[in-house]
Enzyme design. Structure first.
Site, PDB file in Angstrom:
ATOM      1  N   LYS A  99      41.339  48.335  50.216  1.00  0.00           N
ATOM      2  CA  LYS A  99      41.008  46.922  50.167  1.00  0.00           C
ATOM      3  C   LYS A  99      42.333  46.240  49.147  1.00  0.00           C
ATOM      4  CE  LYS A  99      40.042  46.418  45.331  1.00  0.00           C
ATOM      5  NZ  LYS A  99      41.148  46.083  44.480  1.00  0.00           N
TER       6      LYS A  99
ATOM      7  N   PRO B 124      45.459  56.144  47.659  1.00  0.00           N
ATOM      8  CA  PRO B 124      45.887  56.627  46.455  1.00  0.00           C
ATOM      9  C   PRO B 124      44.764  56.288  45.218  1.00  0.00           C
ATOM     10  CG  PRO B 124      47.313  55.025  47.103  1.00  0.00           C
ATOM     11  CD  PRO B 124      46.501  55.311  48.393  1.00  0.00           C
TER      12      PRO B 124
ATOM     13  N   ALA C  95      45.181  52.932  42.068  1.00  0.00           N
ATOM     14  CA  ALA C  95      46.497  52.167  42.621  1.00  0.00           C
ATOM     15  C   ALA C  95      45.984  50.681  43.155  1.00  0.00           C
ATOM     16  CB  ALA C  95      46.972  52.750  43.927  1.00  0.00           C
ATOM     17  N   GLY C  96      44.650  50.450  42.608  1.00  0.00           N
ATOM     18  CA  GLY C  96      44.285  48.996  42.877  1.00  0.00           C
ATOM     19  C   GLY C  96      43.618  48.587  44.293  1.00  0.00           C
ATOM     20  N   LEU C  97      43.535  49.863  44.802  1.00  0.00           N
ATOM     21  CA  LEU C  97      43.016  49.667  46.253  1.00  0.00           C
ATOM     22  C   LEU C  97      41.623  50.082  46.540  1.00  0.00           C
ATOM     23  CD1 LEU C  97      46.304  51.395  48.134  1.00  0.00           C
ATOM     24  CD2 LEU C  97      45.789  49.170  47.571  1.00  0.00           C
TER      25      LEU C  97
ATOM     26  N   GLY D 114      40.160  52.954  46.385  1.00  0.00           N
ATOM     27  CA  GLY D 114      39.536  54.160  47.273  1.00  0.00           C
ATOM     28  C   GLY D 114      38.247  54.826  46.766  1.00  0.00           C
ATOM     29  N   GLY D 115      38.346  54.848  45.514  1.00  0.00           N
ATOM     30  CA  GLY D 115      36.810  55.642  45.009  1.00  0.00           C
ATOM     31  C   GLY D 115      35.875  54.816  45.099  1.00  0.00           C
ATOM     32  N   SER D 116      35.842  53.489  45.311  1.00  0.00           N
ATOM     33  CA  SER D 116      34.750  52.584  45.250  1.00  0.00           C
ATOM     34  C   SER D 116      34.398  52.551  46.850  1.00  0.00           C
ATOM     35  CB  SER D 116      35.003  51.041  44.805  1.00  0.00           C
ATOM     36  OG  SER D 116      35.145  51.271  43.495  1.00  0.00           O
TER      37      SER D 116
ATOM     38  N   ASP E 145      33.409  47.341  42.436  1.00  0.00           N
ATOM     39  CA  ASP E 145      33.785  47.031  43.658  1.00  0.00           C
ATOM     40  C   ASP E 145      33.207  47.611  44.904  1.00  0.00           C
ATOM     41  OD1 ASP E 145      36.222  45.722  42.827  1.00  0.00           O
ATOM     42  OD2 ASP E 145      37.661  47.274  43.132  1.00  0.00           O
TER      43      ASP E 145
HETATM   44  O1  C5P Z   1      33.448  48.729  37.537  1.00  0.00           O
HETATM   45  P1  C5P Z   1      34.574  49.711  37.494  1.00  0.00           P
HETATM   46  O2  C5P Z   1      34.144  51.156  37.064  1.00  0.00           O
HETATM   47  O3  C5P Z   1      35.259  49.766  38.774  1.00  0.00           O
HETATM   48  O4  C5P Z   1      35.370  49.187  36.246  1.00  0.00           O
HETATM   49  C1  C5P Z   1      36.196  49.898  35.452  1.00  0.00           C
HETATM   50  C2  C5P Z   1      36.580  49.334  34.108  1.00  0.00           C
HETATM   51  O5  C5P Z   1      37.362  48.266  34.440  1.00  0.00           O
HETATM   52  C3  C5P Z   1      35.246  48.916  33.432  1.00  0.00           C
HETATM   53  O6  C5P Z   1      34.910  49.916  32.429  1.00  0.00           O
HETATM   54  C4  C5P Z   1      35.784  47.877  32.527  1.00  0.00           C
HETATM   55  O7  C5P Z   1      36.463  48.201  31.499  1.00  0.00           O
HETATM   56  C5  C5P Z   1      36.961  47.248  33.537  1.00  0.00           C
HETATM   57  N1  C5P Z   1      36.435  45.928  34.073  1.00  0.00           N
HETATM   58  C6  C5P Z   1      36.420  44.676  33.656  1.00  0.00           C
HETATM   59  N2  C5P Z   1      35.911  43.906  34.278  1.00  0.00           N
HETATM   60  C7  C5P Z   1      35.340  43.743  35.577  1.00  0.00           C
HETATM   61  C8  C5P Z   1      35.686  45.097  36.086  1.00  0.00           C
HETATM   62  C9  C5P Z   1      36.008  45.939  35.669  1.00  0.00           C
HETATM   63  O8  C5P Z   1      36.340  44.744  32.305  1.00  0.00           O
HETATM   64  N3  C5P Z   1      35.047  42.740  36.121  1.00  0.00           N
END
Ligand code: C5P
Length: 310
Positions: free
Chosen positions: A17, A121, A124-126, A128-130, A163
């Protein structure tokens, strides 16, 4: 995401994404941040193949697609596992966690073998894992004939990661809360992008820790209207990512990528998610291929010309 089921296996295609808009509204008591983000899936995919396993185990065989694995950049304190690296322990993988959560919620002890071929990757802000986790939930729901309703899969998805629900819903959406409250946008037409992912990733948690909520949040509605109008120049003016300063304070790549895109005649360039990928909105698929070709030899990491769409 598309899913193909045969009697012996389920195959799922998991897209990456881009965040065309991301505003940080505030920090919450649970440590997460309240967001408004507009995400679109793009045609850069991981692939999962799920087959039944008689031994009741969740077995994950995860590898990079040919040509995708690159040398790892030096670590910094805030680095993610690295763009080319995957977690050594399969139980740390979002796919394993999603499948384990699904089995517990459904009260079953079925086994599954997952072959995951990665192109997207990590760090990378994309997302992928989600996306892989969402694909695993949808795939195993089918493979094990659980028929769990969409709402139940969505709440499980939100537990795996902020995500993940976006990918289960499919298509472009405005996402609120910590990212898990989805408002699908329906068809928004095809948009063309160049995506650049440097070797070094960033930890999402580290970028959020370094960010400051916006005192005067920007609204997402003008971008939604611009995307619906189909006018690239209008959409370009509304692209926004409030996490850029935080990511730039942690990685020198952010300023470098912004500067690289400035040299090209793109409509606009922004960071995706918490970085480290940047993308440019282009006027057409041909324009995107042209810009990608020019950037490919600049030593920036991976470069793709892609279109929106699951
Ligand atoms: O939900 P996810 O595992 O992707 O989030 C990873 C980390 O990013 C969270 O543990 C949190 O520190 C931060 N995060 C946040 N606010 C969000 C999404 C993620 O602070 N809305």
């Amino acid at each position: 995401m598309w899913l193909r089921a045969s009697p012996s296996a389920v195959e799922v295609c998991a897209p990456a994404k881009l965040n065309l808009f991301l505003e940080v509204l505030g920090r919450r008591a649970d440590g997460f941040h309240e967001l408004v983000t507009l995400m679109v899936p793009i045609r850069l995919h991981d692939r999962l193949r799920l087959t039944p396993a008689d031994d009741g185990q969740i077995e994950l065989d995860c590898r990079w697609a040919a040509g995708e694995r690159r040398p790892r950049a030096p670590d910094t304190a805030d680095a993610a596992p690295g763009v080319a690296q995957l977690p050594a322990d399969p139980r740390q993988n979002t796919v394993w966690r999603a499948l384990d959560a699904l089995r517990r919620r459904a009260g079953v002890d079925h086994g599954v073998r997952v072959q995951l071929v990665k192109r997207i990757p990590a760090g990378a802000g994309l997302a992928g894992g989600s996306s892989d986790a969402a694909a695993a939930l949808a795939g195993a729901n089918r493979l094990w004939n659980l028929n769990l309703p969409a709402g139940e899969l969505q709440s499980m998805a939100a537990e795996v990661g902020s995500d993940v629900p976006f990918f289960l819903a499919g298509g472009a959406a405005v996402c609120r809360g910590r990212g898990e409250r989805i408002e699908p946008l329906g068809r928004l037409g095809n948009w063309s992008f160049v995506v650049v992912s440097p070797e070094a990733g960033l930890s999402t948690a580290a970028v959020f820790r370094a960010c400051r909520p916006s005192p005067a949040p920007r609204p997402v509605e003008p971008l939604v209207a611009a995307l619906r109008s189909g006018r690239t120049s209008d959409a370009a003016r509304q692209l926004h990512n409030a996490l850029e300063p935080a990511a730039a304070s942690l990685s020198p790549w952010m300023d470098r990528l912004r500067d690289e895109f400035r040299r090209h005649d793109v409509a606009a360039a922004r960071m995706s998610g918490s970085g480290t990928s940047w993308f440019a909105l282009c006027r057409s698929a041909r324009h995107a291929r042209h810009v990608a070709g020019a950037l490919a030899g600049r030593g920036l990491g991976r470069v793709w010309a892609v279109q929106s769409g699951a």
